[in-house]
Motif scaffolding. Sequence first.
Motif, PDB file in Angstrom:
ATOM      1  N   GLY A  11      39.181  39.954  -5.233  1.00 23.83           N
ATOM      2  CA  GLY A  11      39.384  41.255  -5.178  1.00 23.83           C
ATOM      3  C   GLY A  11      39.436  42.058  -3.967  1.00 23.83           C
ATOM      4  O   GLY A  11      39.685  41.806  -2.917  1.00 23.83           O
ATOM      5  N   PRO A  12      39.164  44.128  -4.133  1.00 22.48           N
ATOM      6  CA  PRO A  12      39.457  43.989  -3.108  1.00 22.48           C
ATOM      7  C   PRO A  12      38.798  44.745  -1.692  1.00 22.48           C
ATOM      8  O   PRO A  12      39.073  45.568  -0.706  1.00 22.48           O
ATOM      9  CB  PRO A  12      39.006  46.522  -3.643  1.00 22.48           C
ATOM     10  N   LEU A  13      37.687  44.070  -2.088  1.00 21.35           N
ATOM     11  CA  LEU A  13      36.799  43.429  -0.302  1.00 21.35           C
ATOM     12  C   LEU A  13      36.888  42.682   0.436  1.00 21.35           C
ATOM     13  O   LEU A  13      36.210  41.987   2.108  1.00 21.35           O
ATOM     14  CB  LEU A  13      35.345  43.718  -0.272  1.00 21.35           C
ATOM     15  N   ASP A  34      37.844  46.276  16.368  1.00 27.35           N
ATOM     16  CA  ASP A  34      37.688  45.116  15.527  1.00 27.35           C
ATOM     17  C   ASP A  34      38.951  45.503  14.861  1.00 27.35           C
ATOM     18  O   ASP A  34      38.974  44.744  13.479  1.00 27.35           O
ATOM     19  CB  ASP A  34      37.003  44.137  15.197  1.00 27.35           C
ATOM     20  N   GLY A  35      39.208  46.934  14.310  1.00 21.50           N
ATOM     21  CA  GLY A  35      40.373  47.206  14.221  1.00 21.50           C
ATOM     22  C   GLY A  35      39.953  47.656  12.505  1.00 21.50           C
ATOM     23  O   GLY A  35      40.718  48.169  11.644  1.00 21.50           O
ATOM     24  N   GLY A  36      38.482  47.633  12.472  1.00 17.20           N
ATOM     25  CA  GLY A  36      37.680  48.014  11.232  1.00 17.20           C
ATOM     26  C   GLY A  36      37.012  49.322  11.098  1.00 17.20           C
ATOM     27  O   GLY A  36      37.146  49.975  12.070  1.00 17.20           O
ATOM     28  N   THR A  37      36.009  49.917  10.294  1.00 13.61           N
ATOM     29  CA  THR A  37      35.542  50.265   9.951  1.00 13.61           C
ATOM     30  C   THR A  37      34.053  49.679   9.389  1.00 13.61           C
ATOM     31  O   THR A  37      34.360  48.770   8.990  1.00 13.61           O
ATOM     32  CB  THR A  37      35.727  52.281   9.351  1.00 13.61           C
ATOM     33  N   GLN A  75      40.800  48.705   4.761  1.00 17.80           N
ATOM     34  CA  GLN A  75      39.728  49.153   3.462  1.00 17.80           C
ATOM     35  C   GLN A  75      38.692  49.785   4.009  1.00 17.80           C
ATOM     36  O   GLN A  75      38.985  50.921   2.518  1.00 17.80           O
ATOM     37  CB  GLN A  75      38.917  47.575   3.263  1.00 17.80           C
ATOM     38  N   GLY A  76      38.694  50.807   4.956  1.00 17.11           N
ATOM     39  CA  GLY A  76      37.567  51.852   5.024  1.00 17.11           C
ATOM     40  C   GLY A  76      37.630  53.084   4.116  1.00 17.11           C
ATOM     41  O   GLY A  76      36.445  53.866   3.491  1.00 17.11           O
ATOM     42  N   ALA A 171      46.204  57.023   9.107  1.00 16.80           N
ATOM     43  CA  ALA A 171      45.798  57.586   8.432  1.00 16.80           C
ATOM     44  C   ALA A 171      45.299  55.689   7.752  1.00 16.80           C
ATOM     45  O   ALA A 171      43.751  56.280   7.738  1.00 16.80           O
ATOM     46  CB  ALA A 171      46.498  57.879   6.725  1.00 16.80           C
ATOM     47  N   VAL A 172      45.563  54.909   7.731  1.00 21.10           N
ATOM     48  CA  VAL A 172      45.073  53.426   7.190  1.00 21.10           C
ATOM     49  C   VAL A 172      44.098  52.723   7.982  1.00 21.10           C
ATOM     50  O   VAL A 172      43.015  52.387   7.622  1.00 21.10           O
ATOM     51  CB  VAL A 172      45.649  52.728   6.416  1.00 21.10           C
TER      52      VAL A 172
END
Length: 230
Positions: A11-13, A34-37, A75-76, A171-172
């Motif tokens: 899934g998307p997560l 870490d590259g994420g939100t 993903q964020g 943006a991503v």
Amino acid sequence: MYEETPVRPGGPLTGAVLWRRRDVRPGPYRVLPDGGTDLILAPDGLLVAGPDTRAHVGTGTAGDAYTGLRFAPGQGPAVLGAPAHELRNLRVPLADLWGERRARLAAERVATAADPGAALTALARARLAEAAPPEPYVPAVVAALAAGRPVAEVAGAVGLGERQLHRRSLAVFGYGPKTLARVLRMNRALALARAGTPPAGAAALAGYADQSHLAREMRALAGVPLSALL
């Protein structure tokens, strides 16, 4: 006390991590890029931690508890409804993005749930179900950069020019692919060192020119030497 659990794959997560932290005593803490939100249930409501280009240092208060969902790179924005670069190096209340009423209701639902972590994950899944599907090239870009592929090669592999990839990455991911590659490489080296690999070996396996290169990047991104983190 700190613990984390990967979100169930599929899934998307996929790639997201659910974490919990309780501050047992006051004092500083360091959060590495870490590259994420993150979407975080804090004592005063839901807040968002944007993608970092350097370590975030905060001060904990004894007794405070946090539950967070750390999204994998890319993903964020679909969950939060804002381009990642607008949140770069920031910590902001979710109300700034969703509006006061919607954020307050979401915080109440998560905070009063029997399992706040599961409620936070469900909230993110519901948002993703409403959002436009993520760009299909995102996982491939992250995987290629994490493997040390040159940016030009990565752009070509997903059918984009380097400038296009840079613009879309803002943006991503919150920053360009070169910065994301640096962040992913640092975390790879740190994971190797924590698993017992000597610094020189961790540098080589993670793709650094040598141990001095690793040391410079660690100070630039983490703010402290590798030995301090270990």
